[in-house]
Scaffold this active site. Structure first.
Site, PDB file in Angstrom:
ATOM      1  N   HIS A  49       0.816  -1.487  -0.147  1.00 27.63           N
ATOM      2  CA  HIS A  49       0.016  -0.092  -0.139  1.00 27.63           C
ATOM      3  C   HIS A  49       0.713   1.098  -0.164  1.00 27.63           C
ATOM      4  O   HIS A  49       2.053   1.001   0.253  1.00 27.63           O
ATOM      5  CB  HIS A  49      -0.988  -0.232   1.352  1.00 27.63           C
ATOM      6  CG  HIS A  49      -1.891  -1.221   1.232  1.00 27.63           C
ATOM      7  ND1 HIS A  49      -2.907  -1.276   2.224  1.00 27.63           N
ATOM      8  CD2 HIS A  49      -2.217  -2.267   0.076  1.00 27.63           C
ATOM      9  CE1 HIS A  49      -3.693  -2.220   1.804  1.00 27.63           C
ATOM     10  NE2 HIS A  49      -3.380  -2.864   0.585  1.00 27.63           N
ATOM     11  N   GLU A  51       1.118   4.006   1.939  1.00 30.39           N
ATOM     12  CA  GLU A  51       1.888   4.156   3.449  1.00 30.39           C
ATOM     13  C   GLU A  51       3.194   3.169   3.462  1.00 30.39           C
ATOM     14  O   GLU A  51       4.086   3.721   3.981  1.00 30.39           O
ATOM     15  CB  GLU A  51       1.109   3.787   4.300  1.00 30.39           C
ATOM     16  CG  GLU A  51      -0.551   4.548   4.637  1.00 30.39           C
ATOM     17  CD  GLU A  51      -1.703   3.930   3.927  1.00 30.39           C
ATOM     18  OE1 GLU A  51      -1.367   3.124   2.692  1.00 30.39           O
ATOM     19  OE2 GLU A  51      -2.741   3.865   4.198  1.00 30.39           O
ATOM     20  N   SER A 167     -20.006   3.817 -39.163  1.00 28.84           N
ATOM     21  CA  SER A 167     -19.732   4.719 -38.180  1.00 28.84           C
ATOM     22  C   SER A 167     -18.161   4.873 -38.254  1.00 28.84           C
ATOM     23  O   SER A 167     -17.736   5.567 -37.284  1.00 28.84           O
ATOM     24  CB  SER A 167     -20.130   4.137 -36.995  1.00 28.84           C
ATOM     25  OG  SER A 167     -19.243   2.969 -36.475  1.00 28.84           O
ATOM     26  N   ARG A 206      -4.699   0.645 -27.335  1.00 27.17           N
ATOM     27  CA  ARG A 206      -3.573   0.704 -28.287  1.00 27.17           C
ATOM     28  C   ARG A 206      -2.775   2.041 -27.883  1.00 27.17           C
ATOM     29  O   ARG A 206      -2.736   2.629 -27.188  1.00 27.17           O
ATOM     30  CB  ARG A 206      -3.951   0.578 -29.482  1.00 27.17           C
ATOM     31  CG  ARG A 206      -4.603  -0.924 -29.874  1.00 27.17           C
ATOM     32  CD  ARG A 206      -5.036  -1.229 -31.304  1.00 27.17           C
ATOM     33  NE  ARG A 206      -5.797  -0.121 -31.985  1.00 27.17           N
ATOM     34  CZ  ARG A 206      -7.215  -0.605 -31.989  1.00 27.17           C
ATOM     35  NH1 ARG A 206      -7.636  -1.514 -31.089  1.00 27.17           N
ATOM     36  NH2 ARG A 206      -8.182   0.082 -32.478  1.00 27.17           N
ATOM     37  N   GLU A 290     -19.456   0.779 -24.822  1.00 20.55           N
ATOM     38  CA  GLU A 290     -19.239   1.353 -25.918  1.00 20.55           C
ATOM     39  C   GLU A 290     -20.178   1.067 -26.966  1.00 20.55           C
ATOM     40  O   GLU A 290     -19.940   1.052 -28.378  1.00 20.55           O
ATOM     41  CB  GLU A 290     -17.929   0.991 -26.676  1.00 20.55           C
ATOM     42  CG  GLU A 290     -16.737   1.501 -25.799  1.00 20.55           C
ATOM     43  CD  GLU A 290     -15.213   1.673 -26.601  1.00 20.55           C
ATOM     44  OE1 GLU A 290     -15.377   2.126 -27.733  1.00 20.55           O
ATOM     45  OE2 GLU A 290     -14.272   1.175 -25.846  1.00 20.55           O
ATOM     46  N   GLY A 292     -23.583  -0.622 -28.938  1.00 23.15           N
ATOM     47  CA  GLY A 292     -24.282   0.519 -29.991  1.00 23.15           C
ATOM     48  C   GLY A 292     -25.692   0.934 -29.280  1.00 23.15           C
ATOM     49  O   GLY A 292     -25.730   1.013 -28.063  1.00 23.15           O
ATOM     50  N   HIS A 296     -26.759   0.890 -25.200  1.00 27.86           N
ATOM     51  CA  HIS A 296     -26.876   2.140 -24.163  1.00 27.86           C
ATOM     52  C   HIS A 296     -28.236   2.227 -23.678  1.00 27.86           C
ATOM     53  O   HIS A 296     -28.564   2.856 -22.778  1.00 27.86           O
ATOM     54  CB  HIS A 296     -26.543   3.397 -25.169  1.00 27.86           C
ATOM     55  CG  HIS A 296     -25.126   3.427 -25.289  1.00 27.86           C
ATOM     56  ND1 HIS A 296     -24.536   4.078 -26.440  1.00 27.86           N
ATOM     57  CD2 HIS A 296     -24.121   2.961 -24.665  1.00 27.86           C
ATOM     58  CE1 HIS A 296     -23.225   4.028 -26.402  1.00 27.86           C
ATOM     59  NE2 HIS A 296     -22.789   3.440 -25.329  1.00 27.86           N
TER      60      HIS A 296
HETATM   61  N1  LIG Z   1     -20.211   6.092 -32.819  1.00 22.36           N
HETATM   62  C1  LIG Z   1     -20.287   5.086 -31.690  1.00 22.36           C
HETATM   63  O1  LIG Z   1     -19.967   5.563 -30.619  1.00 22.36           O
HETATM   64  C2  LIG Z   1     -20.762   3.797 -32.002  1.00 22.36           C
HETATM   65  C3  LIG Z   1     -20.426   2.906 -31.095  1.00 22.36           C
HETATM   66  C4  LIG Z   1     -20.626   1.302 -31.118  1.00 22.36           C
HETATM   67  C5  LIG Z   1     -21.465   1.070 -32.349  1.00 22.36           C
HETATM   68  N2  LIG Z   1     -21.996   1.934 -33.510  1.00 22.36           N
HETATM   69  C6  LIG Z   1     -22.558   1.861 -34.266  1.00 22.36           C
HETATM   70  O2  LIG Z   1     -23.915   1.257 -33.725  1.00 22.36           O
HETATM   71  C7  LIG Z   1     -24.604   0.106 -34.672  1.00 22.36           C
HETATM   72  C8  LIG Z   1     -24.614  -0.959 -33.892  1.00 22.36           C
HETATM   73  O3  LIG Z   1     -25.611  -0.515 -32.736  1.00 22.36           O
HETATM   74  P1  LIG Z   1     -26.729  -1.595 -32.445  1.00 22.36           P
HETATM   75  O4  LIG Z   1     -27.693  -0.653 -31.718  1.00 22.36           O
HETATM   76  O5  LIG Z   1     -27.470  -1.958 -33.780  1.00 22.36           O
HETATM   77  O6  LIG Z   1     -26.339  -2.758 -31.570  1.00 22.36           O
HETATM   78  P2  LIG Z   1     -25.709  -3.156 -30.249  1.00 22.36           P
HETATM   79  O7  LIG Z   1     -26.396  -2.147 -29.368  1.00 22.36           O
HETATM   80  O8  LIG Z   1     -24.218  -3.156 -30.348  1.00 22.36           O
HETATM   81  O9  LIG Z   1     -25.943  -4.476 -29.930  1.00 22.36           O
HETATM   82  C9  LIG Z   1     -27.588  -4.910 -29.839  1.00 22.36           C
HETATM   83  C10 LIG Z   1     -27.641  -6.255 -29.787  1.00 22.36           C
HETATM   84  O10 LIG Z   1     -26.994  -6.761 -28.641  1.00 22.36           O
HETATM   85  C11 LIG Z   1     -27.788  -7.651 -27.891  1.00 22.36           C
HETATM   86  N3  LIG Z   1     -28.293  -7.504 -26.617  1.00 22.36           N
HETATM   87  C12 LIG Z   1     -28.167  -8.616 -25.742  1.00 22.36           C
HETATM   88  N4  LIG Z   1     -28.340  -8.021 -24.452  1.00 22.36           N
HETATM   89  C13 LIG Z   1     -28.897  -6.937 -24.758  1.00 22.36           C
HETATM   90  C14 LIG Z   1     -29.484  -5.959 -23.733  1.00 22.36           C
HETATM   91  N5  LIG Z   1     -29.656  -6.158 -22.560  1.00 22.36           N
HETATM   92  N6  LIG Z   1     -29.885  -4.592 -24.387  1.00 22.36           N
HETATM   93  C15 LIG Z   1     -29.642  -4.509 -25.652  1.00 22.36           C
HETATM   94  N7  LIG Z   1     -29.045  -5.244 -26.366  1.00 22.36           N
HETATM   95  C16 LIG Z   1     -28.683  -6.760 -26.220  1.00 22.36           C
HETATM   96  C17 LIG Z   1     -29.300  -8.095 -28.813  1.00 22.36           C
HETATM   97  O11 LIG Z   1     -28.758  -8.909 -29.776  1.00 22.36           O
HETATM   98  P3  LIG Z   1     -29.321 -10.509 -29.232  1.00 22.36           P
HETATM   99  O12 LIG Z   1     -30.957 -10.310 -28.991  1.00 22.36           O
HETATM  100  O13 LIG Z   1     -29.101 -11.201 -30.447  1.00 22.36           O
HETATM  101  O14 LIG Z   1     -28.578 -10.707 -28.195  1.00 22.36           O
HETATM  102  C18 LIG Z   1     -29.205  -6.757 -29.648  1.00 22.36           C
HETATM  103  O15 LIG Z   1     -29.800  -6.722 -30.941  1.00 22.36           O
HETATM  104  C19 LIG Z   1     -23.371  -0.181 -35.632  1.00 22.36           C
HETATM  105  O16 LIG Z   1     -23.857   0.516 -36.682  1.00 22.36           O
HETATM  106  C20 LIG Z   1     -22.049   0.575 -35.245  1.00 22.36           C
HETATM  107  O17 LIG Z   1     -21.407   1.106 -36.045  1.00 22.36           O
HETATM  108  C21 LIG Z   1     -21.381   3.228 -33.139  1.00 22.36           C
END
Ligand SMILES: NC(=O)c1ccc[n+]([C@@H]2O[C@H](COP(=O)([O-])OP(=O)(O)OC[C@H]3O[C@@H](n4cnc5c(N)ncnc54)[C@H](OP(=O)(O)O)[C@@H]3O)[C@@H](O)[C@H]2O)c1
EC number: 3.5.4.26
Length: 358
Positions: A49, A51, A167, A206, A290, A292, A296
């Site tokens: 730790h 200290e 994206s 990275r 992160e 999608g 979120h």
């Molecule tokens: N600009 C940015 O910061 C950023 C970041 C990340 C992604 N993106 C873009 O976002 C897009 C992908 O996003 P998305 O919304 O389609 O997919 P996502 O949020 O990455 O994944 C959604 C999938 O995750 C699974 N999942 C399992 N548990 C879940 C839960 N509790 N809540 C929600 N989903 C759950 C589901 O599929 P199952 O039912 O099969 O499990 C759902 O269809 C892409 O175009 C990517 O390029 C952009």
């Protein structure tokens, strides 16, 4: 003077950010007759730790000295002996503590032990800064679930991809480098399988980073992650795939052979609060979500968001079908919306970084 030395102790603690989990960040400074005679920081769980490092450096000068420590000294045997005992043994005169340790194993007992031994103890010097320093640890200790940061890169009109799912890249290279610094400060990176299928990301730290990599966690109810996905094949960091109860051992086996681990939930869907409890049990203190948009949305609707880091690019994507940063149902009434406080705003390259907390 107390504040000056405590500030130094806080700076020392900060130097180990991203490497002490599941332990807190702690810094210590030993001062004797107006001179700094020892200092140290806790660098890694299982290692000495702060200290201990500081007192070791001070040697015999520790006797009669004042010790500044950013977090209450521990009073229990963990992987290392109690620091309160060491401070007593070294006959320090005074201990200045920034904030108390909410860990039930300590929680005031360290301070009590020092006082009972006749050491003068002052508590609360730069407390606010010390509380912010360890907010992830404090959240984890008090809830037994990880601290959640939602991160996204979005256009000026709030889109995280085009209507076709593209994206790469919304933000500048400088902003993307900053994401790596933020990843490093979390134990795990969480994404939905939609992001794996759309982008095949590596989700590693990275740009010169050589230390421990965060665990990559994919929410994938039906195990749709391709066996050829980077997170399955690259061996750059641990990968955990979270699946529903119905996914079979046979389905998981080929992934396990590449080193992937599974978290199989008790239900057919992935319920965010249950997932957080499960990650907490596995010593995951903080997660960097992160995306999608769907993922979120699930974190927001289950009120499981402590911090948002948004990178906003001066780009307009438009379109009703292009996803916005947070999907799902959303709240129907303004009074239900999650209100955050902006803690930091910065220009990074051509983009704006906003950090907001609950
Ligand atoms: N600009 C940015 O910061 C950023 C970041 C990340 C992604 N993106 C873009 O976002 C897009 C992908 O996003 P998305 O919304 O389609 O997919 P996502 O949020 O990455 O994944 C959604 C999938 O995750 C699974 N999942 C399992 N548990 C879940 C839960 N509790 N809540 C929600 N989903 C759950 C589901 O599929 P199952 O039912 O099969 O499990 C759902 O269809 C892409 O175009 C990517 O390029 C952009």
């Amino acid at each position: 003077m107390d504040e000056r030395y405590m500030r130094l102790a806080l700076q020392l603690a900060e130097t180990a950010r991203g490497q002490t989990s599941p332990n807190p960040l702690v810094g210590a400074v030993v001062v004797k007759d107006g001179e700094v005679v020892g200092f140290g920081a806790h660098l890694k769980a299982g290692e000495p730790h702060a200290e201990v490092h500081a007192l070791r450096m001070a040697g015999a000068k520790a006797e009669g000295a004042t010790v500044y420590v950013t977090l209450e000294p521990c009073s229990h045997y963990g992987r290392t002996p109690p620091c309160a005992d060491l401070l007593i043994e070294k006959k320090v005169k005074r201990v200045v503590v920034a904030t108390t340790d909410p860990n039930p194993l300590v929680a005031g007992k360290g301070i009590e032990k020092l006082r009972r031994a006749g050491i003068d103890v002052t508590v609360g010097v730069l407390k606010e800064e010390a509380d912010v320093l360890n907010e992830m640890f404090f959240h984890y200790i008090s809830t037994k679930t990880p601290y959640v940061t939602l991160k996204y890169a979005m256009s000026l009109d709030g889109k995280i991809a085009t209507k076709t799912g593209e994206s790469k890249w919304i933000t500048s290279e400088e902003a993307r480098r900053d994401v790596h610094r933020e990843r490093k400060q979390h134990d795990a990176i969480v994404v939905g399988v939609g992001t794996i299928l759309a982008d095949n990301p590596s989700l590693t730290v990275r740009f010169g980073h050589e230390g421990k990599q965060p665990i990559r966690v994919v929410l994938d109810t039906h195990l749709r992650t391709p066996l050829q996905a980077n997170i399955v094949t690259d061996n750059m960091a641990p990968t955990w795939i979270v699946v529903g109860h119905h996914v079979t051992e046979d389905q998981m086996k080929p992934y396990e052979q590449t080193g992937v681990q599974f978290i199989r939930m008790n239900e057919h869907t992935i319920h965010i609060p249950s997932l957080l409890r499960e990650l907490g049990k596995r010593n995951v203190m903080s997660i960097f979500v992160e995306g999608g948009a769907h993922v979120h949305g699930s974190f927001l609707s289950s009120c499981s968001v402590q911090q948002v880091i948004a990178y906003v690019a001066p780009t307009l994507i438009g379109g009703n079908e292009a996803p916005s940063a947070i999907g799902g149902e959303g709240f129907g009434r303004m009074m239900d919306a999650l209100r955050l406080q902006v803690k930091h705003v910065e220009m990074i390259g051509s983009d704006i970084k906003i950090v907001a907390k609950g």
